[in-house]
Design a protein around this motif. Structure first.
Motif, PDB file in Angstrom:
ATOM      1  N   PHE A  75      -5.540  12.077   2.472  1.00  0.00           N
ATOM      2  CA  PHE A  75      -4.730  11.264   1.572  1.00  0.00           C
ATOM      3  C   PHE A  75      -5.529  10.080   1.040  1.00  0.00           C
ATOM      4  O   PHE A  75      -6.613   9.781   1.506  1.00  0.00           O
ATOM      5  CB  PHE A  75      -3.453  10.775   2.266  1.00  0.00           C
ATOM      6  N   ARG A  76      -4.959   9.444   0.022  1.00  0.00           N
ATOM      7  CA  ARG A  76      -5.506   8.198  -0.502  1.00  0.00           C
ATOM      8  C   ARG A  76      -4.507   7.085  -0.224  1.00  0.00           C
ATOM      9  O   ARG A  76      -3.304   7.274  -0.343  1.00  0.00           O
ATOM     10  CB  ARG A  76      -5.744   8.284  -2.010  1.00  0.00           C
ATOM     11  N   SER A 101      -6.841  -0.917  -6.130  1.00  0.00           N
ATOM     12  CA  SER A 101      -7.887  -0.118  -5.493  1.00  0.00           C
ATOM     13  C   SER A 101      -7.241   1.015  -4.704  1.00  0.00           C
ATOM     14  O   SER A 101      -6.023   1.088  -4.583  1.00  0.00           O
ATOM     15  CB  SER A 101      -8.745  -0.973  -4.555  1.00  0.00           C
ATOM     16  N   PHE A 102      -8.099   1.886  -4.173  1.00  0.00           N
ATOM     17  CA  PHE A 102      -7.628   2.894  -3.227  1.00  0.00           C
ATOM     18  C   PHE A 102      -8.742   3.189  -2.247  1.00  0.00           C
ATOM     19  O   PHE A 102      -9.914   2.965  -2.510  1.00  0.00           O
ATOM     20  CB  PHE A 102      -7.157   4.179  -3.933  1.00  0.00           C
ATOM     21  N   LEU A 103      -8.340   3.665  -1.075  1.00  0.00           N
ATOM     22  CA  LEU A 103      -9.271   4.117  -0.046  1.00  0.00           C
ATOM     23  C   LEU A 103      -9.019   5.590   0.191  1.00  0.00           C
ATOM     24  O   LEU A 103      -7.871   5.999   0.375  1.00  0.00           O
ATOM     25  CB  LEU A 103      -9.043   3.363   1.268  1.00  0.00           C
ATOM     26  N   GLN A 104     -10.081   6.378   0.185  1.00  0.00           N
ATOM     27  CA  GLN A 104      -9.938   7.795   0.512  1.00  0.00           C
ATOM     28  C   GLN A 104      -9.934   7.934   2.025  1.00  0.00           C
ATOM     29  O   GLN A 104     -10.843   7.469   2.699  1.00  0.00           O
ATOM     30  CB  GLN A 104     -11.073   8.614  -0.088  1.00  0.00           C
ATOM     31  N   LYS A 105      -8.871   8.515   2.547  1.00  0.00           N
ATOM     32  CA  LYS A 105      -8.750   8.782   3.977  1.00  0.00           C
ATOM     33  C   LYS A 105      -8.759  10.293   4.178  1.00  0.00           C
ATOM     34  O   LYS A 105      -8.854  11.053   3.216  1.00  0.00           O
ATOM     35  CB  LYS A 105      -7.439   8.198   4.524  1.00  0.00           C
ATOM     36  N   TYR A 159      -3.403   3.787  -1.711  1.00  0.00           N
ATOM     37  CA  TYR A 159      -3.461   2.979  -2.927  1.00  0.00           C
ATOM     38  C   TYR A 159      -2.954   1.576  -2.640  1.00  0.00           C
ATOM     39  O   TYR A 159      -1.940   1.408  -1.953  1.00  0.00           O
ATOM     40  CB  TYR A 159      -2.607   3.605  -4.038  1.00  0.00           C
ATOM     41  N   GLN A 200      -3.119  14.920  -5.962  1.00  0.00           N
ATOM     42  CA  GLN A 200      -4.243  14.490  -6.795  1.00  0.00           C
ATOM     43  C   GLN A 200      -4.653  15.630  -7.718  1.00  0.00           C
ATOM     44  O   GLN A 200      -5.635  16.312  -7.478  1.00  0.00           O
ATOM     45  CB  GLN A 200      -5.425  14.040  -5.935  1.00  0.00           C
ATOM     46  N   ALA A 254       0.577   5.446   0.605  1.00  0.00           N
ATOM     47  CA  ALA A 254      -0.224   6.600   1.030  1.00  0.00           C
ATOM     48  C   ALA A 254       0.246   7.832   0.266  1.00  0.00           C
ATOM     49  O   ALA A 254       1.425   8.181   0.303  1.00  0.00           O
ATOM     50  CB  ALA A 254      -0.079   6.817   2.530  1.00  0.00           C
ATOM     51  N   ASP A 309      -3.489  14.164  -0.674  1.00  0.00           N
ATOM     52  CA  ASP A 309      -4.463  14.749  -1.595  1.00  0.00           C
ATOM     53  C   ASP A 309      -3.855  15.857  -2.442  1.00  0.00           C
ATOM     54  O   ASP A 309      -4.311  16.122  -3.551  1.00  0.00           O
ATOM     55  CB  ASP A 309      -5.671  15.297  -0.824  1.00  0.00           C
ATOM     56  N   GLU A 365       0.844  -1.183   0.000  1.00  0.00           N
ATOM     57  CA  GLU A 365       0.000   0.000   0.000  1.00  0.00           C
ATOM     58  C   GLU A 365       0.883   1.238   0.000  1.00  0.00           C
ATOM     59  O   GLU A 365       1.964   1.228   0.582  1.00  0.00           O
ATOM     60  CB  GLU A 365      -0.918   0.022   1.228  1.00  0.00           C
TER      61      GLU A 365
END
Length: 118
Positions: A100-101, A93-97, A103, A70, A64, A67, A62
């Motif tokens: 930050f994201r 995939s990615f998770l929006q935190k 990935y 982006q 990090a 943002d 993963e």
């Protein structure tokens, strides 16, 4: 308590003796190490360097990314992802935190590693 943090002005006053700085937590992690804190990359060059420093036999990791990287065309993430693709990993995939994201990348199924086809 090692210090006093002011409510206004962001002042920090420390009464503790100076201690050696703790090791920096990783900003790239394997999927299995979920308990480590993440500090997102704020520089494309630093993120690329981290990807290039990973063990080539790694199956999953993963990354990090702040943002602030982006951009609306996705050019900065394209540069980071290109370095992962060149090493045999693809984004899955990615998770929006908050701020930050995160990935997720996995090894490509058809990528040849060390002379072996998957």
């Amino acid at each position: 308590m090692t210090g006093l943090i002011g409510m206004e002005g962001g002042a920090t006053i420390s009464f503790a003796p100076e201690l050696p700085s703790p090791p920096q937590p990783p900003r790239v992690r394997t999927i299995d190490s979920t308990s480590m804190p993440l500090h997102p990359f704020t520089s494309v060059d630093a993120a690329i360097a981290a990807v290039e420093a990973l063990d080539g036999g790694l199956e999953k990791f993963e990354l990090a990314v702040a943002d602030s990287l982006q951009d609306y065309l996705g050019v900065q993430m394209a540069q980071i992802t290109d370095s992962a693709l060149a090493r045999g990993w693809e984004p899955v995939s990615f998770l929006q935190k908050e701020g930050f994201r995160l990935y997720r990348y996995e090894a490509m199924r058809s990528y040849t590693r060390r002379g072996k086809r998957r």
